[in-house]
Design a protein around this motif. Structure first.
Motif, PDB file in Angstrom:
ATOM      1  N   ARG A 203      -2.648  -1.046   8.793  1.00  0.00           N
ATOM      2  CA  ARG A 203      -2.724   0.419   8.718  1.00  0.00           C
ATOM      3  C   ARG A 203      -1.507   1.056   9.359  1.00  0.00           C
ATOM      4  NH1 ARG A 203      -4.677   0.807   4.764  1.00  0.00           N
ATOM      5  NH2 ARG A 203      -4.867   3.040   5.102  1.00  0.00           N
TER       6      ARG A 203
ATOM      7  N   THR B 278      -7.006  -0.698   1.600  1.00  0.00           N
ATOM      8  CA  THR B 278      -7.523   0.196   2.640  1.00  0.00           C
ATOM      9  C   THR B 278      -8.983  -0.123   2.951  1.00  0.00           C
ATOM     10  OG1 THR B 278      -6.028   1.967   1.946  1.00  0.00           O
ATOM     11  CG2 THR B 278      -7.943   2.604   3.254  1.00  0.00           C
ATOM     12  N   PHE B 279      -9.763  -0.373   1.897  1.00  0.00           N
ATOM     13  CA  PHE B 279     -11.180  -0.721   2.098  1.00  0.00           C
ATOM     14  C   PHE B 279     -11.318  -2.029   2.882  1.00  0.00           C
ATOM     15  CE2 PHE B 279     -14.878  -3.154   0.583  1.00  0.00           C
ATOM     16  CZ  PHE B 279     -15.896  -2.312   1.023  1.00  0.00           C
TER      17      PHE B 279
ATOM     18  N   LYS C 115      -5.194   1.879  -7.238  1.00  0.00           N
ATOM     19  CA  LYS C 115      -6.390   1.076  -7.015  1.00  0.00           C
ATOM     20  C   LYS C 115      -6.136  -0.012  -5.983  1.00  0.00           C
ATOM     21  CE  LYS C 115      -8.438   1.776 -11.591  1.00  0.00           C
ATOM     22  NZ  LYS C 115      -8.892   1.134 -12.853  1.00  0.00           N
TER      23      LYS C 115
ATOM     24  N   TYR D 254      -6.231   1.546  -2.511  1.00  0.00           N
ATOM     25  CA  TYR D 254      -7.611   1.805  -2.088  1.00  0.00           C
ATOM     26  C   TYR D 254      -8.326   0.497  -1.720  1.00  0.00           C
ATOM     27  CZ  TYR D 254      -7.305   6.672  -3.602  1.00  0.00           C
ATOM     28  OH  TYR D 254      -6.957   7.993  -3.725  1.00  0.00           O
ATOM     29  N   THR D 255      -8.042  -0.571  -2.504  1.00  0.00           N
ATOM     30  CA  THR D 255      -8.683  -1.861  -2.218  1.00  0.00           C
ATOM     31  C   THR D 255      -8.239  -2.406  -0.858  1.00  0.00           C
ATOM     32  OG1 THR D 255      -8.756  -2.376  -4.579  1.00  0.00           O
ATOM     33  CG2 THR D 255      -9.032  -4.208  -3.053  1.00  0.00           C
TER      34      THR D 255
ATOM     35  N   PHE E 133     -10.410  -1.353   6.625  1.00  0.00           N
ATOM     36  CA  PHE E 133     -11.454  -0.671   7.399  1.00  0.00           C
ATOM     37  C   PHE E 133     -12.696  -1.556   7.561  1.00  0.00           C
ATOM     38  CE2 PHE E 133      -9.184   3.306   6.238  1.00  0.00           C
ATOM     39  CZ  PHE E 133      -9.010   3.781   7.527  1.00  0.00           C
ATOM     40  N   LEU E 134     -12.997  -2.367   6.540  1.00  0.00           N
ATOM     41  CA  LEU E 134     -14.139  -3.282   6.648  1.00  0.00           C
ATOM     42  C   LEU E 134     -13.907  -4.294   7.769  1.00  0.00           C
ATOM     43  CD1 LEU E 134     -16.847  -4.101   5.334  1.00  0.00           C
ATOM     44  CD2 LEU E 134     -15.555  -5.720   3.916  1.00  0.00           C
TER      45      LEU E 134
ATOM     46  N   SER F  24       0.830  -1.216   0.000  1.00  0.00           N
ATOM     47  CA  SER F  24       0.000   0.000   0.000  1.00  0.00           C
ATOM     48  C   SER F  24       0.855   1.252   0.000  1.00  0.00           C
ATOM     49  CB  SER F  24      -0.929   0.008   1.219  1.00  0.00           C
ATOM     50  OG  SER F  24      -1.937  -0.950   1.086  1.00  0.00           O
TER      51      SER F  24
END
Length: 336
Positions: free
Chosen positions: A220, A143-144, A137, A140-141, A147-148, A130
């Protein structure tokens, strides 16, 4: 390094002592272990209550009970942490707290170790990718996904994974994933390959549950730490000298970026232990999580103290290992 290690181990003793005093007092004032017996209708004979109070040392003052629990001096031979006795249980007169912990420790360690290894490996890999592909992309994937995973409660996610395992088994017409039990008894009589596949079938789903919650937070931290290091002067200087990018990342950036993650992983050990309680509950593993829940339901103060001291020791050991790893990851740190 040896002197530093010995000093840290000795320093952990008063911490554990103060933690034991605090938890003992909190558990003692939190409720009466014999409340169910006292509220029983029709009321039991007073002699029954007196016998239970004597067996559980409730006829002594709180300082006396702590002294007995720690040393065993003046007890009946069934109490004394320093003598390897955790005390009598409210669950039954024959319930051996130490024996139950010994039986369940291996089950929980197997789950915690697998979850930590996979979570740490994926967090480092995800964080580095990351950071190196910031705002892409893929970034972002990841990261999503992170957080999910952070937003999903462990208990709810464990239930979802259990239902997914059942659905997959029905789809393929085979028991690929075991959704109930830890597989300990099913492994008896199997050869090495049979034990491996049996353990894999039972461990996959709970390991994913326990791993994902830790992976989300750790990835993260690793991404942020890696970005900070990649923008530092010494990394730009290494690149300006013409060093290959993989050498700059592996030898210079990654080692420094792992230092904050080491601290976070050590602190997160308590969260992993808490996560095992819920995960083992959903998948019905006979580990320390089930032991803890049974102790809470029975208001078993000595069993709760044993569980808390064990988890506290695990957190302190994890922090000690993290401190020692600083010297390996950062040559500027010298414990001597």
């Amino acid at each position: 390094m040896l002197v530093y290690t010995v000093r840290r181990v000795l320093g952990a003793i008063p911490v554990l002592f103060l933690a034991s005093v605090l938890t003992f007092v909190l558990i003692d004032v939190s409720g009466d272990p014999l409340s169910d017996l006292r509220m029983q209708q029709p009321p039991p004979d007073p002699s029954v209550i007196e016998l239970q109070e004597e067996r559980l040392y409730l006829d002594r003052s709180m300082p006396e009970r702590y002294w007995l629990w720690m040393t065993g001096i003046g007890g009946n031979g069934d109490i004394g942490l320093l003598q390897g006795e955790f005390g009598p249980s409210t669950q039954s007169a024959t319930y051996d707290i130490g024996e139950n912990i010994a039986e369940r420790l291996g089950v929980t360690l197997r789950l915690v170790t697998a979850a930590m290894v996979f979570a740490l490996g994926l967090a480092v890999l995800s964080g580095v990718i990351s950071a190196m592909r910031q705002y892409s992309k893929l970034d972002y994937t990841l990261t999503f996904v992170g957080f999910l995973a952070l937003a999903m409660p462990t208990f709810w996610f464990a239930g979802i994974m259990q239902q997914a395992g059942v659905g997959f088994n029905e789809l393929v017409g085979s028991q690929v994933f075991a959704t109930i039990g830890d597989g300990t008894y099913q492994a008896q009589g199997l050869d090495a390959w049979g034990r491996f596949t049996n353990a894999l079938a039972y461990m996959t789903l709970p390991t994913i549950v326990l791993m994902l919650t830790s992976f989300a937070a750790w990835s993260r931290y690793q991404r942020t730490s890696m970005l900070e290091v990649l923008n530092s002067d010494y990394v730009r200087l290494a690149r300006a000298k013409g060093l290959p990018n993989r050498v700059v990342i592996r030898r210079h950036a990654l080692r420094t970026a792992l230092i904050p993650l080491t601290t976070v992983v050590a602190v997160g050990m308590a969260g992993i232990i808490d996560g095992t309680v819920l995960t083992e509950r959903v998948f019905q593993w006979r580990g320390l999580g089930e032991f803890f829940i049974a102790a809470v339901e029975a208001n078993d103060s000595f069993a709760l103290m044993a569980w808390l001291m064990l988890s506290g020791t695990a957190v302190i050991v994890a922090n000690l290992i993290a401190d020692l790893l600083y010297g390996v990851l950062d040559p500027r740190i010298r414990f001597e």
